[in-house]
Motif scaffolding. Structure first.
Motif, PDB file in Angstrom:
ATOM      1  N   ILE A   1       0.863  -1.191   0.000  1.00 48.85           N
ATOM      2  CA  ILE A   1       0.000   0.000   0.000  1.00 48.85           C
ATOM      3  C   ILE A   1       0.894   1.234   0.000  1.00 48.85           C
ATOM      4  CG2 ILE A   1      -1.659   1.382   1.336  1.00 48.85           C
ATOM      5  CD1 ILE A   1      -2.735  -1.217   2.529  1.00 48.85           C
ATOM      6  N   LYS A   2       0.601   2.152  -0.908  1.00 52.09           N
ATOM      7  CA  LYS A   2       1.230   3.478  -0.859  1.00 52.09           C
ATOM      8  C   LYS A   2       0.109   4.502  -0.916  1.00 52.09           C
ATOM      9  CE  LYS A   2       3.322   5.717  -4.155  1.00 52.09           C
ATOM     10  NZ  LYS A   2       2.434   6.834  -4.458  1.00 52.09           N
ATOM     11  N   PHE A   3       0.447   5.780  -0.798  1.00 54.68           N
ATOM     12  CA  PHE A   3      -0.552   6.840  -0.753  1.00 54.68           C
ATOM     13  C   PHE A   3      -0.431   7.744  -1.975  1.00 54.68           C
ATOM     14  CE2 PHE A   3      -2.448   6.131   3.338  1.00 54.68           C
ATOM     15  CZ  PHE A   3      -1.489   5.360   3.985  1.00 54.68           C
ATOM     16  N   GLU A   4      -1.592   8.133  -2.524  1.00 55.11           N
ATOM     17  CA  GLU A   4      -1.596   9.094  -3.627  1.00 55.11           C
ATOM     18  C   GLU A   4      -0.896  10.367  -3.167  1.00 55.11           C
ATOM     19  OE1 GLU A   4      -5.828   7.861  -5.799  1.00 55.11           O
ATOM     20  OE2 GLU A   4      -5.718   9.592  -4.493  1.00 55.11           O
ATOM     21  N   GLY A   5       0.011  10.852  -4.027  1.00 58.11           N
ATOM     22  CA  GLY A   5       0.716  12.091  -3.701  1.00 58.11           C
ATOM     23  C   GLY A   5       2.031  11.880  -2.996  1.00 58.11           C
TER      24      GLY A   5
ATOM     25  N   THR B   1      -9.284  -2.485  -7.507  1.00 58.67           N
ATOM     26  CA  THR B   1      -8.407  -2.373  -8.678  1.00 58.67           C
ATOM     27  C   THR B   1      -7.010  -2.002  -8.226  1.00 58.67           C
ATOM     28  OG1 THR B   1     -10.333  -1.405  -9.738  1.00 58.67           O
ATOM     29  CG2 THR B   1      -8.255  -1.360 -10.972  1.00 58.67           C
ATOM     30  N   ALA B   2      -6.058  -2.787  -8.624  1.00 54.66           N
ATOM     31  CA  ALA B   2      -4.676  -2.467  -8.269  1.00 54.66           C
ATOM     32  C   ALA B   2      -4.242  -1.209  -9.010  1.00 54.66           C
ATOM     33  CB  ALA B   2      -3.786  -3.632  -8.665  1.00 54.66           C
ATOM     34  N   GLY B   3      -3.087  -0.693  -8.607  1.00 59.04           N
ATOM     35  CA  GLY B   3      -2.550   0.505  -9.235  1.00 59.04           C
ATOM     36  C   GLY B   3      -2.239   0.257 -10.712  1.00 59.04           C
ATOM     37  N   VAL B   4      -2.327   1.325 -11.480  1.00 64.38           N
ATOM     38  CA  VAL B   4      -1.943   1.228 -12.900  1.00 64.38           C
ATOM     39  C   VAL B   4      -0.698   2.086 -13.119  1.00 64.38           C
ATOM     40  CG1 VAL B   4      -4.303   0.769 -13.686  1.00 64.38           C
ATOM     41  CG2 VAL B   4      -3.490   3.120 -13.519  1.00 64.38           C
ATOM     42  N   PRO B   5       0.147   1.700 -14.071  1.00 62.34           N
ATOM     43  CA  PRO B   5       1.409   2.437 -14.240  1.00 62.34           C
ATOM     44  C   PRO B   5       1.181   3.936 -14.442  1.00 62.34           C
ATOM     45  CG  PRO B   5       1.459   0.415 -15.508  1.00 62.34           C
ATOM     46  CD  PRO B   5       0.070   0.538 -14.970  1.00 62.34           C
ATOM     47  N   ASP B   6       2.036   4.736 -13.830  1.00 61.36           N
ATOM     48  CA  ASP B   6       1.949   6.194 -13.974  1.00 61.36           C
ATOM     49  C   ASP B   6       3.146   6.699 -14.778  1.00 61.36           C
ATOM     50  OD1 ASP B   6       1.750   9.059 -11.714  1.00 61.36           O
ATOM     51  OD2 ASP B   6       0.870   8.638 -13.688  1.00 61.36           O
TER      52      ASP B   6
ATOM     53  N   GLU C   1       0.671  -4.119 -10.479  1.00 65.49           N
ATOM     54  CA  GLU C   1      -0.617  -4.743 -10.103  1.00 65.49           C
ATOM     55  C   GLU C   1      -0.646  -5.170  -8.632  1.00 65.49           C
ATOM     56  OE1 GLU C   1      -1.002  -7.744 -13.031  1.00 65.49           O
ATOM     57  OE2 GLU C   1       0.320  -9.185 -12.026  1.00 65.49           O
ATOM     58  N   ASP C   2       0.506  -5.179  -7.981  1.00 65.12           N
ATOM     59  CA  ASP C   2       0.520  -5.478  -6.542  1.00 65.12           C
ATOM     60  C   ASP C   2       0.623  -4.220  -5.686  1.00 65.12           C
ATOM     61  OD1 ASP C   2       2.318  -8.455  -7.272  1.00 65.12           O
ATOM     62  OD2 ASP C   2       0.250  -8.301  -6.535  1.00 65.12           O
ATOM     63  N   THR C   3       0.545  -3.067  -6.325  1.00 61.38           N
ATOM     64  CA  THR C   3       0.609  -1.803  -5.575  1.00 61.38           C
ATOM     65  C   THR C   3      -0.795  -1.232  -5.437  1.00 61.38           C
ATOM     66  OG1 THR C   3       2.775  -1.375  -6.577  1.00 61.38           O
ATOM     67  CG2 THR C   3       1.714   0.466  -5.434  1.00 61.38           C
ATOM     68  N   LEU C   4      -1.221  -1.032  -4.193  1.00 60.00           N
ATOM     69  CA  LEU C   4      -2.557  -0.507  -3.901  1.00 60.00           C
ATOM     70  C   LEU C   4      -2.438   0.938  -3.442  1.00 60.00           C
ATOM     71  CD1 LEU C   4      -3.655  -3.621  -1.796  1.00 60.00           C
ATOM     72  CD2 LEU C   4      -4.051  -3.245  -4.255  1.00 60.00           C
TER      73      LEU C   4
ATOM     74  N   ASP D   1      -7.124  -8.707   2.728  1.00 60.93           N
ATOM     75  CA  ASP D   1      -6.612  -9.171   4.017  1.00 60.93           C
ATOM     76  C   ASP D   1      -5.690 -10.387   3.863  1.00 60.93           C
ATOM     77  OD1 ASP D   1      -7.964 -10.460   7.143  1.00 60.93           O
ATOM     78  OD2 ASP D   1      -6.201  -9.231   6.702  1.00 60.93           O
ATOM     79  N   GLY D   2      -4.586 -10.339   4.586  1.00 58.45           N
ATOM     80  CA  GLY D   2      -3.638 -11.447   4.569  1.00 58.45           C
ATOM     81  C   GLY D   2      -2.672 -11.411   3.397  1.00 58.45           C
ATOM     82  N   GLN D   3      -2.869 -10.409   2.465  1.00 59.00           N
ATOM     83  CA  GLN D   3      -1.986 -10.397   1.279  1.00 59.00           C
ATOM     84  C   GLN D   3      -1.051  -9.193   1.259  1.00 59.00           C
ATOM     85  OE1 GLN D   3      -4.039 -11.315  -2.517  1.00 59.00           O
ATOM     86  NE2 GLN D   3      -5.913 -11.461  -1.280  1.00 59.00           N
ATOM     87  N   ILE D   4      -1.130  -8.347   2.264  1.00 62.07           N
ATOM     88  CA  ILE D   4      -0.395  -7.068   2.203  1.00 62.07           C
ATOM     89  C   ILE D   4       0.932  -7.162   2.957  1.00 62.07           C
ATOM     90  CG2 ILE D   4      -0.492  -4.577   2.672  1.00 62.07           C
ATOM     91  CD1 ILE D   4      -3.537  -4.791   2.275  1.00 62.07           C
ATOM     92  N   ALA D   5       2.009  -7.134   2.180  1.00 61.82           N
ATOM     93  CA  ALA D   5       3.365  -7.274   2.749  1.00 61.82           C
ATOM     94  C   ALA D   5       3.768  -6.009   3.497  1.00 61.82           C
ATOM     95  CB  ALA D   5       4.372  -7.537   1.628  1.00 61.82           C
TER      96      ALA D   5
END
Ligand code: KE4
Length: 426
Positions: free
Chosen positions: A136-140, A159-164, A174-177, A195-199
Motif C-alpha cells: 500500500i502506498k498513498f496518492e501524492g 483495482t490495483a494501481g496502474v502504471p503512472d 498490479e501489486d501496488t494498492l 486481508d492477509g496479502q499485504i506485505a
C-alpha cells in the motif's frame, strides 16, 4: 544570452531535457534553469555569478547549509585515502552504529546509493520477510522511481494501481494498492479487500512531494495499529524527514515507530547515499544472511560515508539545531501564514518544523486531491518573482521549502518581505 541559457541550449541536445533529474528543468515555471556554479551556507551562486538565498538545499541534504567546514574537512581527508575499494570499511561500521544509535527502531541497516534504491530494497525485504506481495502506498507520496512506485490509482478499491509512467509494465504495479493520505478508512478498506496479502504499507510520515502535507492527528498511530494487526510491515519513507525533524526523524517527532525506515539526502551530507533499516528479524532476510538479494558497487562508499558521518555526527552533537529549525520554521512559515490570514489571501501555508509550502488555494490542503486544486499559474508567477528577488525556491508547487542551520533571522525577514510584496501584487 547568459551562461545558464548557453549551457542549457547545449545540455538539451546531450541530456534528456538538459537535466539529470526532471524537476531541475524548471518545466512547470517555464524558465531556463539556473546552472549553479557554487554554494556556501544558505546561498548558491549561478553560472552568471548571481547569488540566491537557497530554500531547496539540494532537496533536503544540506541541513547544515552548503559546504559546511565540518563536512568538507572529512571528505577531503577521505579522498586522500582513495575513493572506492569495493570492500568493507570501518566507516560503514561507524555509520551503521551512529544511525542505529539515533533511531531506536533501527536495529540493522544497509547502505545503498539513493532513496529510490532504499525504497526498492525495503519493499523487497518486506515481501521476502512476509511472503506476501501487495503493498500500500498513498496518492501524492513519492518514493523514488522504482517500477512498483510509479503508479496511480485504479478505478476502485479492488483495482490495483496502474502504471503512472510509460515503460512500466502493468505487471509491475498490479501489486501496488493506492490509499488516500490522512484517510485511515481508505487504508482499512484495502486491508479488508486484500486481508492477509499485504506485505507492506509505505508512507511519507510528512507528505513532502505534493507540497507539504502534515499527518492528521492519529493518522500515523492508526497506520501503526493497522499494520500490527494485519502482520504488515510499516515502512516510513524518511528520505526527507530522516534526521531533519529530529535526531530520530519523524519517528521521534511523532512518537510512532516503523518496522523499516528508508533514508537518503541528509545521511549522505550531499553525496549519493541511501539506506534502509529496521527490525533485526526483517533485515536478516537480506543477502548474504537471508535470500532477499540486494547489492551495489558503490554502496557504503568511503568518501560518501565520510560526508554522511560528518553531517550526522555534527547533528548528533548539536541537538540545539533541531530546536532552532523548529523556531525558524515558525518565524518563516508562521509569518507567511499570519500574513495570508490577516490579508484574507486565497493561500494555505502547511509546515512541519523546517519543511514548509505555500499553496495557492483557498481551501485546506490535507491530501493529494486538495493539493492539486492549487493555482499553478499563480505559483509560477510567485516563483519568478522570488527568483528575480534572489530567492531560490523549488520550481514546482508540489515540492517543499527546506530551512537549514545556515539561514539567519535577517534572511527569513527578507524572505517574508518579498513574499508579502508578491502576494499583495495583483
Ligand atoms: P532519490 O532516489 O531521488 O535519492 O530519492 C527518492 C525519494 C524517495 N523518497 C522521498 C520521500 C523523496 O522525497 C525522494 C526524492 N525527493 C525528490 C524531491 N521531491 C528528489 C528531487 C529529484 O527528484 O530531483
Amino acid at each position: 544570452m547568459g551562461r545558464s541559457e548557453q549551457l542549457f541550449e547545449e545540455a538539451v541536445n546531450l541530456i534528456p531535457g538538459g537535466v539529470n533529474s526532471p524537476v531541475r528543468a524548471f518545466g512547470s515555471v517555464g524558465l531556463t534553469p539556473r546552472f549553479i556554479a557554487s554554494a556556501e551556507g544558505a546561498y548558491m551562486t549561478d553560472a552568471d555569478g548571481k547569488r540566491y538565498l537557497d530554500y531547496v538545499g539540494s532537496w533536503g541534504p544540506m541541513i547544515l547549509g552548503h559546504a559546511h567546514p565540518a563536512v568538507l574537512e572529512k571528505v577531503e581527508e577521505a579522498c586522500r585515502k582513495g575513493l572506492s575499494f569495493g570492500a568493507a570499511t570501518e566507516a560503514e561500521v561507524d555509520m551503521a552504529r551512529l544511525i542505529c544509535g539515533m533511531v531506536p527502531s533501527v536495529e540493522m541497516i544497509r547502505m545503498v546509493n539513493s532513496g529510490t534504491e532504499a525504497v526498492m530494497s525495503a519493499v523487497r525485504a518486506a515481501r521476502g520477510y512476509t511472503g506476501k506481495n501487495k503493498i500500500i502506498k498513498f496518492e501524492g507520496c513519492y518514493h523514488g522511481h522504482s517500477d512498483a512506485m510509479l503508479v496511480k490509482a485504479g478505478s476502485g478499491v479492488m483495482t490495483a494501481g496502474v502504471p503512472d509512467s510509460s515503460g512500466v509494465p502493468k505487471g509491475c504495479t498490479e501489486d501496488t494498492l493506492l490509499a488516500v493520505y490522512n484517510d485511515l478508512d481508505s487504508v482499512k478498506g484495502l486491508f479488508e479487500a486484500w486481508d492477509g496479502q499485504i506485505a507492506a504499507l509505505i508512507v511519507e510520515p510528512v507528505g513532502a512531494n505534493m507540497g507539504v502535507v502534515p499527518p492528521a492527528a492519529g493518522f500515523l498511530e492508526g497506520l501503526r495499529e493497522l499494520c500490527t494487526a494485519h502482520g504488515t510491515v510499516l515502512i516510513f519513507d524518511e528520505v526527507i524527514t530522516g534526521f531533519r525533524l529530529a535526531r530520530g526523524g519523524a519517528q521521534e517527532y511523532y512518537g510512532v515507530q516503523a518496522d523499516l525506515t528508508t533514508y537518503g539526502k541528509i545521511i549522505g551530507g550531499g553525496m549519493p547515499v541511501g539506506a534502509y533499516g529496521g527490525r533485526r528479524e526483517i533485515m536478516e532476510v537480506v543477502s548474504p544472511v537471508g535470500n532477499v538479494y540486494q547489492a551495489g558497487t558503490l554502496s557504503g562508499n568511503p568518501v560518501a560515508m565520510a560526508a554522511g558521518l560528518a553531517q550526522l555526527t555534527y547533528l548528533n552533537e548539536h541537538p540545539e539545531i533541531y530546536t532552532e529549525l523548529e523556531r525558524k520554521g515558525k518565524v518563516l512559515y508562521g509569518g507567511m501564514e499570519k500574513f495570508c490570514r490577516e490579508n484574507g489571501l486565497p493561500c494555505q501555508v502547511n509546515h512541519v518544523s523546517s519543511l514548509g509550502c505555500l499553496f495557492f488555494t483557498p481551501d485546506p490542503v490535507t491530501d493529494y486531491a486538495s493539493a492539486k486544486k492549487s493555482d499553478t499559474e499563480a505559483f509560477k508567477n510567485y516563483f519568478r518573482y522570488m527568483l528575480d528577488s534572489g530567492i531560490y525556491i523549488a520550481p514546482s508547487q508540489f515540492e517543499a521549502m527546506f530551512l537549514s542551520a545556515a539561514h539567519t533571522d535577517e534572511e527569513l525577514q527578507f524572505t517574508l518581505e518579498k513574499i508579502a510584496q508578491r502576494l499583495l501584487t495583483k
